[in-house]
Design a protein around this motif. Structure first.
Motif, PDB file in Angstrom:
ATOM      1  N   ASP A 119       9.097   9.247  -2.543  1.00  0.00           N
ATOM      2  CA  ASP A 119       8.447   7.933  -2.611  1.00  0.00           C
ATOM      3  C   ASP A 119       8.476   7.204  -1.276  1.00  0.00           C
ATOM      4  OD1 ASP A 119       7.249   5.720  -4.200  1.00  0.00           O
ATOM      5  OD2 ASP A 119       9.096   4.697  -3.644  1.00  0.00           O
ATOM      6  N   ILE A 120       9.586   7.278  -0.540  1.00  0.00           N
ATOM      7  CA  ILE A 120       9.649   6.602   0.755  1.00  0.00           C
ATOM      8  C   ILE A 120       8.615   7.191   1.713  1.00  0.00           C
ATOM      9  CG2 ILE A 120      11.081   6.164   2.778  1.00  0.00           C
ATOM     10  CD1 ILE A 120      11.820   4.483   0.385  1.00  0.00           C
ATOM     11  N   ALA A 121       8.521   8.534   1.741  1.00  0.00           N
ATOM     12  CA  ALA A 121       7.528   9.177   2.601  1.00  0.00           C
ATOM     13  C   ALA A 121       6.112   8.838   2.154  1.00  0.00           C
ATOM     14  CB  ALA A 121       7.740  10.688   2.607  1.00  0.00           C
ATOM     15  N   VAL A 122       5.897   8.671   0.840  1.00  0.00           N
ATOM     16  CA  VAL A 122       4.573   8.280   0.342  1.00  0.00           C
ATOM     17  C   VAL A 122       4.213   6.889   0.836  1.00  0.00           C
ATOM     18  CG1 VAL A 122       3.309   7.661  -1.752  1.00  0.00           C
ATOM     19  CG2 VAL A 122       4.624   9.778  -1.688  1.00  0.00           C
ATOM     20  N   GLN A 123       5.150   5.954   0.777  1.00  0.00           N
ATOM     21  CA  GLN A 123       4.883   4.604   1.272  1.00  0.00           C
ATOM     22  C   GLN A 123       4.615   4.603   2.776  1.00  0.00           C
ATOM     23  OE1 GLN A 123       7.374   1.345  -0.493  1.00  0.00           O
ATOM     24  NE2 GLN A 123       8.493   3.036  -1.426  1.00  0.00           N
ATOM     25  N   GLN A 124       5.341   5.439   3.505  1.00  0.00           N
ATOM     26  CA  GLN A 124       5.082   5.543   4.941  1.00  0.00           C
ATOM     27  C   GLN A 124       3.717   6.160   5.206  1.00  0.00           C
ATOM     28  OE1 GLN A 124       8.579   7.796   5.994  1.00  0.00           O
ATOM     29  NE2 GLN A 124       9.800   5.971   6.415  1.00  0.00           N
ATOM     30  N   ARG A 125       3.319   7.137   4.377  1.00  0.00           N
ATOM     31  CA  ARG A 125       1.978   7.712   4.508  1.00  0.00           C
ATOM     32  C   ARG A 125       0.912   6.650   4.262  1.00  0.00           C
ATOM     33  NH1 ARG A 125      -0.387  10.756   0.340  1.00  0.00           N
ATOM     34  NH2 ARG A 125       0.316   8.975  -0.930  1.00  0.00           N
ATOM     35  N   ASP A 126       1.119   5.845   3.220  1.00  0.00           N
ATOM     36  CA  ASP A 126       0.153   4.779   2.918  1.00  0.00           C
ATOM     37  C   ASP A 126       0.070   3.777   4.062  1.00  0.00           C
ATOM     38  OD1 ASP A 126      -0.238   6.027   0.502  1.00  0.00           O
ATOM     39  OD2 ASP A 126       1.051   4.652  -0.636  1.00  0.00           O
ATOM     40  N   LEU A 127       1.191   3.498   4.698  1.00  0.00           N
ATOM     41  CA  LEU A 127       1.188   2.569   5.831  1.00  0.00           C
ATOM     42  C   LEU A 127       0.374   3.126   6.992  1.00  0.00           C
ATOM     43  CD1 LEU A 127       2.292  -0.020   7.131  1.00  0.00           C
ATOM     44  CD2 LEU A 127       4.315   1.275   7.816  1.00  0.00           C
ATOM     45  N   ILE A 128       0.482   4.428   7.232  1.00  0.00           N
ATOM     46  CA  ILE A 128      -0.315   5.068   8.283  1.00  0.00           C
ATOM     47  C   ILE A 128      -1.804   4.935   7.966  1.00  0.00           C
ATOM     48  CG2 ILE A 128      -0.889   7.270   9.371  1.00  0.00           C
ATOM     49  CD1 ILE A 128       2.026   8.090   8.994  1.00  0.00           C
ATOM     50  N   ILE A 129      -2.169   5.203   6.711  1.00  0.00           N
ATOM     51  CA  ILE A 129      -3.582   5.144   6.315  1.00  0.00           C
ATOM     52  C   ILE A 129      -4.117   3.716   6.434  1.00  0.00           C
ATOM     53  CG2 ILE A 129      -5.175   5.422   4.378  1.00  0.00           C
ATOM     54  CD1 ILE A 129      -3.445   7.752   3.424  1.00  0.00           C
ATOM     55  N   ILE A 130      -3.349   2.744   5.931  1.00  0.00           N
ATOM     56  CA  ILE A 130      -3.803   1.342   5.989  1.00  0.00           C
ATOM     57  C   ILE A 130      -3.993   0.899   7.437  1.00  0.00           C
ATOM     58  CG2 ILE A 130      -3.103  -1.033   5.530  1.00  0.00           C
ATOM     59  CD1 ILE A 130      -1.701   0.013   3.002  1.00  0.00           C
ATOM     60  N   SER A 131      -3.029   1.222   8.294  1.00  0.00           N
ATOM     61  CA  SER A 131      -3.127   0.819   9.702  1.00  0.00           C
ATOM     62  C   SER A 131      -4.318   1.483  10.382  1.00  0.00           C
ATOM     63  CB  SER A 131      -1.837   1.188  10.442  1.00  0.00           C
ATOM     64  OG  SER A 131      -0.720   0.565   9.849  1.00  0.00           O
ATOM     65  N   THR A 132      -4.550   2.761  10.075  1.00  0.00           N
ATOM     66  CA  THR A 132      -5.677   3.477  10.679  1.00  0.00           C
ATOM     67  C   THR A 132      -7.010   2.880  10.235  1.00  0.00           C
ATOM     68  OG1 THR A 132      -4.369   5.513  10.746  1.00  0.00           O
ATOM     69  CG2 THR A 132      -6.761   5.731  10.966  1.00  0.00           C
ATOM     70  N   VAL A 133      -7.134   2.592   8.936  1.00  0.00           N
ATOM     71  CA  VAL A 133      -8.389   2.012   8.415  1.00  0.00           C
ATOM     72  C   VAL A 133      -8.649   0.646   9.046  1.00  0.00           C
ATOM     73  CG1 VAL A 133      -9.502   1.094   6.348  1.00  0.00           C
ATOM     74  CG2 VAL A 133      -8.346   3.299   6.254  1.00  0.00           C
ATOM     75  N   LEU A 134      -7.618  -0.182   9.151  1.00  0.00           N
ATOM     76  CA  LEU A 134      -7.799  -1.504   9.747  1.00  0.00           C
ATOM     77  C   LEU A 134      -8.269  -1.399  11.194  1.00  0.00           C
ATOM     78  CD1 LEU A 134      -4.723  -3.452   8.321  1.00  0.00           C
ATOM     79  CD2 LEU A 134      -7.135  -3.850   7.804  1.00  0.00           C
ATOM     80  N   MET A 135      -7.704  -0.451  11.930  1.00  0.00           N
ATOM     81  CA  MET A 135      -8.130  -0.287  13.326  1.00  0.00           C
ATOM     82  C   MET A 135      -9.529   0.302  13.427  1.00  0.00           C
ATOM     83  SD  MET A 135      -4.607   0.858  15.262  1.00  0.00           S
ATOM     84  CE  MET A 135      -4.125   2.085  14.067  1.00  0.00           C
ATOM     85  N   LEU A 136      -9.890   1.176  12.485  1.00  0.00           N
ATOM     86  CA  LEU A 136     -11.240   1.748  12.507  1.00  0.00           C
ATOM     87  C   LEU A 136     -12.313   0.704  12.204  1.00  0.00           C
ATOM     88  CD1 LEU A 136     -10.723   5.218  10.769  1.00  0.00           C
ATOM     89  CD2 LEU A 136     -11.167   4.767  13.179  1.00  0.00           C
ATOM     90  N   LEU A 137     -11.939  -0.393  11.530  1.00  0.00           N
ATOM     91  CA  LEU A 137     -12.903  -1.465  11.279  1.00  0.00           C
ATOM     92  C   LEU A 137     -13.436  -2.063  12.570  1.00  0.00           C
ATOM     93  CD1 LEU A 137     -11.249  -3.346   8.266  1.00  0.00           C
ATOM     94  CD2 LEU A 137     -13.211  -1.780   8.223  1.00  0.00           C
ATOM     95  N   ILE A 138     -12.675  -1.948  13.633  1.00  0.00           N
ATOM     96  CA  ILE A 138     -13.133  -2.403  14.947  1.00  0.00           C
ATOM     97  C   ILE A 138     -13.695  -1.238  15.750  1.00  0.00           C
ATOM     98  CG2 ILE A 138     -12.281  -3.184  17.191  1.00  0.00           C
ATOM     99  CD1 ILE A 138     -12.833  -5.453  15.361  1.00  0.00           C
TER     100      ILE A 138
END
Length: 388
Positions: free
Chosen positions: A32-51
């Motif tokens: 679960d901890i690694a899953v949350q860290q994976r989700d954090l990577i995805i969220i951060s990447t998507v937010l940066m791709l918006l620009i």
């Protein structure tokens, strides 16, 4: 033409063959901890791709629209300001930075490795009567030692835990800094001598996972790997019974032999271990005759030991481990081990070689010799002048 079409299709799938050897465990973890860290990577990447994506698209669009051959494009040499464009240009990045800041703030506290778990996964909380499994981790040269203090066993280069049971790791090292990392379970945590770091995690799927050191620590670093087994409760009990059946006793003498640098160490089982051995390793006093760090800190807290503490000097030499046995870590030279430097002495412009060994080297300044640097001065401390 048909052959050309088939060839182009083959080229289109060729990159997939290069990706076949990639290990995507970080993006498909089982804890679960690694899953949350994976989700954090995805969220951060998507937010940066918006620009990033709009900027790349508009760059190509402007280059095409305002090319030299397009005479129909609007030409406005006196244009200098647009409030609408300024709002878009500044508001979008500002909103993304605020969103990233909020995500970072929340995740920094929620995924703190020292923070005990509050859930098994996104849909299940931890039952109130659940007791975490404690595992004490020691990074050795170049292998991993795991203590299970509640079960009275220890292992080398093999780790196991029940599925859906919180694990509380206590992590330290015997000599140099390493990094404890099981990608499927959680992020990496550093292991440092004389210090204890912590990690709380849980494995949610049965399987065999890879663990290793993620910090370079010498010539045996590449083989500093171990297997982590996620087992059901019955499987874990059987694993513990097997360790107790096949294992030997891990006492101080056995540990000191195990601590010596070695590569490609096989899996070892210990049916029992000295109860205070992990704390002795943590306080750097596993070797008889050494003062434990917690004792030294207690003396410091009381204001120091005064002149009578001079006898503690030999007890506080930690940097020459195994040097008296003829065991020298790769690349170690003077002054830590007393071994000669491996490089040739450098020649000066007048053809004379420079003296590399500092103890005993004559140095004068304004008629005064520097302490510890001239032949007649007091010798350097023993830990800096231990020539075997």
């Amino acid at each position: 033409m048909q052959k050309l079409t088939k060839f182009s299709r083959l080229l289109s799938v060729l990159p997939l063959f290069f990706l076949a050897g990639c290990n995507m465990v970080v993006m498909a973890p089982s804890g679960d901890i690694a899953v949350q860290q994976r989700d954090l990577i995805i969220i951060s990447t998507v937010l940066m791709l918006l620009i990033i994506i709009p900027v790349i698209f508009l760059t190509l669009l402007f280059a095409w629209r305002y090319r030299h051959s397009n005479t129909a494009a609007t030409y406005a040499p006196e244009w200098h300001h647009s409030t609408r464009l300024e709002i878009i240009i500044w508001a979008a990045p500002l909103a993304i930075i605020i969103a990233l800041g909020a995500v970072t703030w929340i995740s920094t506290h929620k995924l703190d490795p020292y923070r005990p778990l509050d859930r098994l996964d996104a849909e299940r909380a931890i039952p109130a009567d659940t007791k975490p499994l404690t595992v004490e981790v020691v990074a050795l040269d170049w292998k991993w030692l795991f203590f299970y203090p509640e079960l009275g066993i220890a292992t080398v280069n093999e780790l196991a835990a029940p599925v859906d049971m919180p694990i509380s790791f206590k992590i330290t090292a015997s000599s140099v800094m390493n990094s404890f990392y099981i990608p499927a379970l959680a992020g990496q945590i550093y292991a440092m001598p004389g210090m204890e770091t912590k990690l709380h995690a849980v494995i949610n799927k049965e399987g065999e996972y890879e663990g290793f050191s993620a910090n370079y620590s010498g010539s045996g670093f590449s083989h500093m790997r171990f297997k982590f087994h996620g087992l059901n409760r019955e499987g874990f009990d059987a694993w513990v019974a097997n360790v107790k059946q096949q294992g030997t006793m891990l006492n101080r003498d056995a540990y000191l032999k195990l601590e010596k640098p070695s590569e490609k160490e096989p899996v070892r089982y210990y049916a029992g271990a000295d109860a205070d051995l992990y704390n002795a390793v943590l306080n750097m006093c596993a070797k008889p005759g050494k003062m434990c760090m917690n004792e030294m800190m207690h003396i410091d807290m009381k204001g120091g030991g005064g002149k009578e503490s001079a006898e503690n000097r030999d007890k506080l030499q930690y940097d020459n481990r195994h040097a008296d046995e003829g065991i020298v870590a790769p690349a170690a030279t003077v002054p830590a081990t007393g071994a000669p430097a491996r490089s040739e002495p450098a020649n000066t412009s007048d053809g004379n070689s420079m003296q590399h060994d500092m103890p005993g080297m004559d140095m004068q300044h304004d008629g005064h010799s520097m302490p510890g640097m001239s032949n007649g001065a007091d010798p350097a401390p023993a830990q800096l002048n231990n020539n075997n």
